[in-house]
Each structure stands twice: as C-alpha cells, then as structure tokens.
Design a protein around this motif. Structure first.
Motif, PDB file in Angstrom:
ATOM      1  N   GLY A 168     -17.293   0.381 -37.916  1.00 18.59           N
ATOM      2  CA  GLY A 168     -17.548  -1.056 -37.899  1.00 18.59           C
ATOM      3  C   GLY A 168     -17.154  -1.693 -36.576  1.00 18.59           C
ATOM      4  N   ARG A 169     -16.801  -2.954 -36.640  1.00 13.49           N
ATOM      5  CA  ARG A 169     -16.446  -3.688 -35.417  1.00 13.49           C
ATOM      6  C   ARG A 169     -15.061  -3.308 -34.911  1.00 13.49           C
ATOM      7  NH1 ARG A 169     -18.770  -9.444 -37.432  1.00 13.49           N
ATOM      8  NH2 ARG A 169     -20.929  -8.982 -36.949  1.00 13.49           N
ATOM      9  N   LEU A 170     -14.863  -3.482 -33.624  1.00 12.55           N
ATOM     10  CA  LEU A 170     -13.546  -3.242 -33.042  1.00 12.55           C
ATOM     11  C   LEU A 170     -12.596  -4.350 -33.489  1.00 12.55           C
ATOM     12  CD1 LEU A 170     -14.545  -2.341 -29.375  1.00 12.55           C
ATOM     13  CD2 LEU A 170     -13.606  -0.797 -31.074  1.00 12.55           C
ATOM     14  N   THR A 171     -11.377  -3.964 -33.799  1.00 12.22           N
ATOM     15  CA  THR A 171     -10.360  -4.938 -34.185  1.00 12.22           C
ATOM     16  C   THR A 171      -9.571  -5.353 -32.957  1.00 12.22           C
ATOM     17  OG1 THR A 171      -8.671  -3.256 -34.571  1.00 12.22           O
ATOM     18  CG2 THR A 171     -10.123  -3.805 -36.442  1.00 12.22           C
ATOM     19  N   HIS A 172      -8.742  -6.371 -33.147  1.00 10.40           N
ATOM     20  CA  HIS A 172      -7.886  -6.815 -32.043  1.00 10.40           C
ATOM     21  C   HIS A 172      -6.944  -5.678 -31.634  1.00 10.40           C
ATOM     22  CE1 HIS A 172      -5.390 -10.387 -30.311  1.00 10.40           C
ATOM     23  NE2 HIS A 172      -5.825  -9.582 -29.394  1.00 10.40           N
ATOM     24  N   GLU A 173      -6.436  -4.946 -32.610  1.00 11.78           N
ATOM     25  CA  GLU A 173      -5.557  -3.818 -32.303  1.00 11.78           C
ATOM     26  C   GLU A 173      -6.307  -2.729 -31.528  1.00 11.78           C
ATOM     27  OE1 GLU A 173      -2.299  -1.622 -31.701  1.00 11.78           O
ATOM     28  OE2 GLU A 173      -2.376  -3.669 -32.441  1.00 11.78           O
ATOM     29  N   ASP A 174      -7.574  -2.464 -31.887  1.00 10.88           N
ATOM     30  CA  ASP A 174      -8.390  -1.509 -31.124  1.00 10.88           C
ATOM     31  C   ASP A 174      -8.481  -1.949 -29.670  1.00 10.88           C
ATOM     32  OD1 ASP A 174      -8.966   0.018 -33.406  1.00 10.88           O
ATOM     33  OD2 ASP A 174     -10.894  -0.999 -33.746  1.00 10.88           O
ATOM     34  N   ARG A 175      -8.737  -3.234 -29.481  1.00  7.90           N
ATOM     35  CA  ARG A 175      -8.881  -3.763 -28.118  1.00  7.90           C
ATOM     36  C   ARG A 175      -7.569  -3.669 -27.341  1.00  7.90           C
ATOM     37  NH1 ARG A 175     -12.663  -7.029 -31.115  1.00  7.90           N
ATOM     38  NH2 ARG A 175     -14.715  -6.691 -30.192  1.00  7.90           N
ATOM     39  N   ARG A 176      -6.456  -3.886 -28.027  1.00  8.24           N
ATOM     40  CA  ARG A 176      -5.149  -3.741 -27.356  1.00  8.24           C
ATOM     41  C   ARG A 176      -4.910  -2.288 -26.966  1.00  8.24           C
ATOM     42  NH1 ARG A 176      -1.027  -7.895 -30.418  1.00  8.24           N
ATOM     43  NH2 ARG A 176      -2.263  -9.734 -29.976  1.00  8.24           N
ATOM     44  N   GLN A 177      -5.301  -1.374 -27.832  1.00 10.56           N
ATOM     45  CA  GLN A 177      -5.167   0.044 -27.507  1.00 10.56           C
ATOM     46  C   GLN A 177      -6.039   0.410 -26.309  1.00 10.56           C
ATOM     47  OE1 GLN A 177      -3.295   2.706 -28.793  1.00 10.56           O
ATOM     48  NE2 GLN A 177      -2.134   1.008 -29.633  1.00 10.56           N
ATOM     49  N   ILE A 178      -7.263  -0.089 -26.285  1.00 11.06           N
ATOM     50  CA  ILE A 178      -8.164   0.183 -25.158  1.00 11.06           C
ATOM     51  C   ILE A 178      -7.524  -0.292 -23.869  1.00 11.06           C
ATOM     52  CG2 ILE A 178     -10.369  -0.458 -24.094  1.00 11.06           C
ATOM     53  CD1 ILE A 178     -11.535  -0.539 -26.985  1.00 11.06           C
ATOM     54  N   ALA A 179      -6.991  -1.521 -23.864  1.00 12.01           N
ATOM     55  CA  ALA A 179      -6.359  -2.065 -22.662  1.00 12.01           C
ATOM     56  C   ALA A 179      -5.174  -1.204 -22.231  1.00 12.01           C
ATOM     57  CB  ALA A 179      -5.913  -3.504 -22.905  1.00 12.01           C
ATOM     58  N   SER A 180      -4.370  -0.803 -23.188  1.00 16.19           N
ATOM     59  CA  SER A 180      -3.195   0.015 -22.891  1.00 16.19           C
ATOM     60  C   SER A 180      -3.595   1.369 -22.307  1.00 16.19           C
ATOM     61  CB  SER A 180      -2.377   0.205 -24.167  1.00 16.19           C
ATOM     62  OG  SER A 180      -1.311   1.092 -23.946  1.00 16.19           O
ATOM     63  N   TRP A 181      -4.556   2.014 -22.939  1.00 16.73           N
ATOM     64  CA  TRP A 181      -4.975   3.335 -22.487  1.00 16.73           C
ATOM     65  C   TRP A 181      -5.703   3.273 -21.150  1.00 16.73           C
ATOM     66  CZ3 TRP A 181      -6.731   4.484 -28.097  1.00 16.73           C
ATOM     67  CH2 TRP A 181      -5.628   4.932 -28.848  1.00 16.73           C
ATOM     68  N   LEU A 182      -6.454   2.205 -20.906  1.00 15.24           N
ATOM     69  CA  LEU A 182      -7.073   2.055 -19.588  1.00 15.24           C
ATOM     70  C   LEU A 182      -5.995   1.920 -18.519  1.00 15.24           C
ATOM     71  CD1 LEU A 182     -10.028  -0.386 -20.347  1.00 15.24           C
ATOM     72  CD2 LEU A 182     -10.213   2.003 -19.614  1.00 15.24           C
ATOM     73  N   ALA A 183      -4.933   1.163 -18.830  1.00 17.83           N
ATOM     74  CA  ALA A 183      -3.823   0.997 -17.885  1.00 17.83           C
ATOM     75  C   ALA A 183      -3.122   2.331 -17.614  1.00 17.83           C
ATOM     76  CB  ALA A 183      -2.827  -0.029 -18.422  1.00 17.83           C
ATOM     77  N   GLU A 184      -3.122   3.212 -18.595  1.00 17.30           N
ATOM     78  CA  GLU A 184      -2.530   4.540 -18.425  1.00 17.30           C
ATOM     79  C   GLU A 184      -3.450   5.489 -17.661  1.00 17.30           C
ATOM     80  OE1 GLU A 184      -1.296   6.205 -22.161  1.00 17.30           O
ATOM     81  OE2 GLU A 184      -0.233   4.372 -22.719  1.00 17.30           O
ATOM     82  N   GLY A 185      -4.703   5.063 -17.452  1.00 15.40           N
ATOM     83  CA  GLY A 185      -5.635   5.881 -16.694  1.00 15.40           C
ATOM     84  C   GLY A 185      -6.536   6.778 -17.526  1.00 15.40           C
ATOM     85  N   LEU A 186      -6.560   6.583 -18.836  1.00 17.97           N
ATOM     86  CA  LEU A 186      -7.437   7.404 -19.676  1.00 17.97           C
ATOM     87  C   LEU A 186      -8.893   7.010 -19.462  1.00 17.97           C
ATOM     88  CD1 LEU A 186      -5.545   7.491 -23.087  1.00 17.97           C
ATOM     89  CD2 LEU A 186      -5.576   9.213 -21.296  1.00 17.97           C
ATOM     90  N   GLY A 187      -9.776   7.971 -19.648  1.00 18.19           N
ATOM     91  CA  GLY A 187     -11.207   7.726 -19.521  1.00 18.19           C
ATOM     92  C   GLY A 187     -11.800   7.230 -20.825  1.00 18.19           C
ATOM     93  N   TYR A 188     -13.021   6.726 -20.739  1.00 16.69           N
ATOM     94  CA  TYR A 188     -13.699   6.184 -21.914  1.00 16.69           C
ATOM     95  C   TYR A 188     -13.863   7.229 -23.013  1.00 16.69           C
ATOM     96  CZ  TYR A 188     -15.076   2.340 -18.787  1.00 16.69           C
ATOM     97  OH  TYR A 188     -15.094   1.297 -17.916  1.00 16.69           O
TER      98      TYR A 188
END
Length: 72
Positions: free
Chosen positions: A4-24
């Motif tokens: 389904g749709r991304l949740t706010h927590e999903d979006r926070r995880q994406i931001a955190s993992w991008l900051a850590e340098g993880l790829g898509y």
C-alpha cells in the motif's frame, strides 16, 4: 502494489537510510517495496537539502486529498 502507501515511519526510515548512504535497492528490500517505489518517492520529494521525510509526508497528504475529475 506491495504494502500500500508509504507511511510516515517508512519515509523517516528512507531519510535515515539515505543519510547512511544506502542505495534505493537496499532500502526497498528493507521496506519490502520495489526499488522503483523508493526512487520515485525520493525524486518526487527531494529538495536542495536532500530528502526530507516530514516534507514528503505533508506533500503526500496533500496529493491524497486532491479531488479527482467530476463524474457525470
């Protein structure tokens, strides 16, 4: 559509993992989402400072409430 749709927590995880340098692809695996979902989310909601989860959540909420075409 997996999950389904991304949740706010999903979006926070994406931001955190991008900051850590993880790829898509790795972020997608961790969230159980297709890589394309992550890449579109980041492309749609990135600003000069990068991906911001709170801004992305606000934008998604506005898009979700947008009215569709009037049906006759």
């Amino acid at each position: 559509m997996p999950g389904g749709r991304l949740t706010h927590e999903d979006r926070r995880q994406i931001a955190s993992w991008l900051a850590e340098g993880l790829g898509y692809a790795e972020i997608g695996r961790r969230l159980g989402r297709p890589t394309s979902t992550i890449s579109r989310e980041v492309a749609r909601n990135s600003a000069a400072g990068g991906y911001l989860a709170d801004h992305a959540q606000h934008s998604a909420g506005r898009r979700a409430r947008r009215s569709g075409p009037v049906q006759a």
